[in-house]
Design a protein around this motif. Structure first.
Motif, PDB file in Angstrom:
ATOM      1  N   THR A 189       0.828  -1.219   0.000  1.00  0.00           N
ATOM      2  CA  THR A 189       0.000   0.000   0.000  1.00  0.00           C
ATOM      3  C   THR A 189       0.861   1.267   0.000  1.00  0.00           C
ATOM      4  OG1 THR A 189      -0.221   0.030   2.437  1.00  0.00           O
ATOM      5  CG2 THR A 189      -1.905  -1.179   1.193  1.00  0.00           C
ATOM      6  N   GLU A 207       3.348   2.312  -1.839  1.00  0.00           N
ATOM      7  CA  GLU A 207       3.425   2.933  -3.175  1.00  0.00           C
ATOM      8  C   GLU A 207       2.259   2.541  -4.073  1.00  0.00           C
ATOM      9  OE1 GLU A 207       6.111   1.023  -2.080  1.00  0.00           O
ATOM     10  OE2 GLU A 207       7.569   2.575  -1.526  1.00  0.00           O
ATOM     11  N   CYS A 265      -1.001   2.321  -3.323  1.00  0.00           N
ATOM     12  CA  CYS A 265      -2.302   2.945  -3.039  1.00  0.00           C
ATOM     13  C   CYS A 265      -2.128   4.439  -2.780  1.00  0.00           C
ATOM     14  CB  CYS A 265      -2.944   2.309  -1.810  1.00  0.00           C
ATOM     15  SG  CYS A 265      -3.518   0.630  -2.063  1.00  0.00           S
ATOM     16  N   THR A 266      -3.251   5.148  -2.829  1.00  0.00           N
ATOM     17  CA  THR A 266      -3.219   6.599  -2.615  1.00  0.00           C
ATOM     18  C   THR A 266      -2.888   6.946  -1.163  1.00  0.00           C
ATOM     19  OG1 THR A 266      -5.600   6.421  -2.364  1.00  0.00           O
ATOM     20  CG2 THR A 266      -4.773   7.201  -4.507  1.00  0.00           C
ATOM     21  N   THR A 267      -3.217   6.053  -0.234  1.00  0.00           N
ATOM     22  CA  THR A 267      -2.742   6.189   1.146  1.00  0.00           C
ATOM     23  C   THR A 267      -2.404   4.785   1.610  1.00  0.00           C
ATOM     24  OG1 THR A 267      -3.207   6.951   3.396  1.00  0.00           O
ATOM     25  CG2 THR A 267      -5.080   6.089   2.144  1.00  0.00           C
ATOM     26  N   ASN A 268      -1.679   4.657   2.706  1.00  0.00           N
ATOM     27  CA  ASN A 268      -1.193   3.317   3.063  1.00  0.00           C
ATOM     28  C   ASN A 268      -1.559   2.927   4.490  1.00  0.00           C
ATOM     29  OD1 ASN A 268       1.132   4.084   4.903  1.00  0.00           O
ATOM     30  ND2 ASN A 268       1.625   5.274   3.073  1.00  0.00           N
ATOM     31  N   GLN A 314      -8.728   8.350   5.571  1.00  0.00           N
ATOM     32  CA  GLN A 314      -8.917   8.506   4.125  1.00  0.00           C
ATOM     33  C   GLN A 314      -9.140   7.152   3.478  1.00  0.00           C
ATOM     34  OE1 GLN A 314      -5.896  10.822   2.196  1.00  0.00           O
ATOM     35  NE2 GLN A 314      -6.356  12.648   3.423  1.00  0.00           N
ATOM     36  N   PRO A 354      -8.616   4.474   0.854  1.00  0.00           N
ATOM     37  CA  PRO A 354      -7.535   4.225  -0.118  1.00  0.00           C
ATOM     38  C   PRO A 354      -8.050   3.797  -1.494  1.00  0.00           C
ATOM     39  CG  PRO A 354      -7.707   2.425   1.459  1.00  0.00           C
ATOM     40  CD  PRO A 354      -8.781   3.384   1.824  1.00  0.00           C
ATOM     41  N   GLN A 355      -7.295   4.137  -2.511  1.00  0.00           N
ATOM     42  CA  GLN A 355      -7.574   3.666  -3.874  1.00  0.00           C
ATOM     43  C   GLN A 355      -6.304   2.987  -4.387  1.00  0.00           C
ATOM     44  OE1 GLN A 355     -10.507   4.109  -5.393  1.00  0.00           O
ATOM     45  NE2 GLN A 355     -11.312   5.357  -3.707  1.00  0.00           N
ATOM     46  N   ILE A 364      -3.599   2.383  -7.032  1.00  0.00           N
ATOM     47  CA  ILE A 364      -3.097   3.218  -8.126  1.00  0.00           C
ATOM     48  C   ILE A 364      -2.956   2.392  -9.400  1.00  0.00           C
ATOM     49  CG2 ILE A 364      -1.057   4.509  -8.913  1.00  0.00           C
ATOM     50  CD1 ILE A 364      -0.722   5.397  -5.941  1.00  0.00           C
TER      51      ILE A 364
END
Ligand code: AMP
Length: 363
Positions: A270, A272, A274-277, A292, A294-295, A297
């Motif tokens: 996560t 790198e 995902c948008t947050t880890n 937040q 996560p998405q 990437i």
């Protein structure tokens, strides 16, 4: 400036501290090893045993919120501390996960399917459990097992004899699940919501995580159900903070294997991918910031680097490949089977990893 305290200074503590810094939060860790990896990045640290009550209290005094990076923190120390200091995850999720019998009973009581299991304390109860569950079956110590340590697969009657030495401590016998794949989910919850990270497929070698491949290539309905049931489980158990659950997938069936109330190796992707880890959302939770969602990437593969692959990982790092992130934890002693680092390949599928990278590492 807020400070979080971390019980444990291994690679999980290191990555929690790194993400704390991204959010402008200080980190202090406690670990018995003077060269613990997390100490390199923490703002402050304490060298002390995990059962040193005075040192743990000092960690709490220096922190606005305290978390743990491993499961075996003793309750008789953590419970009184959590009454006095801010340890928001509390002892409960640790208590529920420290003993495999309690862990599986709790999962089943909260509606998750588990492999069938029975408590085993001696040869007679082992033989009774084998009669009940059949073979093959997996015998595991109830406490302190990790990465396949303290377990034995029983395939035939003769294996029972060989497994008897494990019975010096209380054990559990589990039905062997001939799974199609293994999958895990990492969630972070505060009082309002649960956010969860995309489900990855995990490939273990010798009981140790080798690869996480995200997204997991499984039936979308099964993955959707895995996410919904996991989030409901976390809520129903009243857990807050971070929780990882590992499952076996077989056909449309989802079997709970184990859980951990800390960042999880299968969630390292996560950072790198995902948008947050997982580490950053844990810090947000600890400092009372809104979580937040996560998405993912891009498709991502995480390769664990054990001692035998350290040299190869350093070579990959020196080659400077795009979208390839080499993490070396800085442990002073490298040993085969010891987790020394990991590499995250963003924008890579499992098949592409096999074709382009697998041959670089020990098979
Ligand atoms: P654990 O420490 O319980 O996660 O077990 C380590 C690994 O052993 C798992 O990731 C599985 O690959 C395998 N394993 C453990 N329990 C079972 C089971 N009941 N059936 C099949 N494989 C298992």
């Amino acid at each position: 400036m807020k400070t979080i305290g971390i019980i444990g200074g291994g690679q999980l503590g290191l990555m929690i501290a790194e993400q704390a810094h991204v959010l402008g939060v200080r980190a202090v860790a406690l670990d018995p090893a003077p060269d613990a990896p997390a100490f390199r990045v923490c703002d402050d640290h304490l060298v002390a045993a995990y059962d040193d009550a005075a040192a743990l209290e000092e960690l709490c005094r220096r922190s606005d919120a305290v978390t743990y990076e491993f499961e075996n923190v003793p309750g008789d120390i953590l419970i009184p501390l959590s009454e006095k200091y801010n340890i928001p995850q509390g002892y409960r999720p640790l208590y529920d996960s420290q003993d495999r019998l309690r862990e599986k009973s709790n999962a089943r009581d909260h509606g998750l399917q588990t492999p069938r299991f029975a408590a085993v304390d001696d040869e007679a109860s082992l033989r009774a459990a084998v009669r009940e569950l059949g073979l093959p079956a997996v015998l595991k110590t109830r406490t302190l097992g990790y990465d396949g340590h303290g377990q034995a697969v029983l395939r035939s009657e003769s294996d029972i004899e060989r497994a008897l030495p494990l019975l010096t401590v209380p054990c559990i016998l589990e039905e062997f699940i001939p799974f199609d794949s293994e999958a895990s989910i990492v969630m972070v919850a505060d009082r309002e919501r649960v956010v969860s990270f995309p489900v990855g497929r995990n490939i273990h070698r010798d009981g140790i995580l080798d690869l996480s491949i995200v997204p997991a290539a499984a039936d979308p309905e099964v993955l959707g159900r895995l996410k919904t049931q996991s989030e409901r489980f976390m809520r129903d158990c009243g857990y807050e903070g971070i929780l990882a659950i590992e499952y076996f997938l077989r056909g449309r069936e989802i079997y709970f294997n184990e859980m951990a109330p800390r960042p999880h190796n299968s969630g390292h992707y996560t950072i790198e991918g995902c948008t947050t880890n997982q580490f950053r959302e844990l810090v947000r939770y600890l400092t009372g910031e809104p979580l937040q969602e996560p998405q993912l990437i891009a498709p991502t593969v995480m390769k664990n680097i054990l001692g035998q692959d350290l040299e190869a990982a350093c070579a990959v790092e020196s080659e400077g490949h795009a979208d390839t992130y080499v993490h070396i934890y800085g442990k002073t002693e490298s040993r085969p089977k010891r987790k020394m680092g990991h590499i995250t390949f963003v924008g890579l599928s499992g098949a592409e990893y096999e074709a382009r990278w697998a041959a670089r590492f020990v098979r």
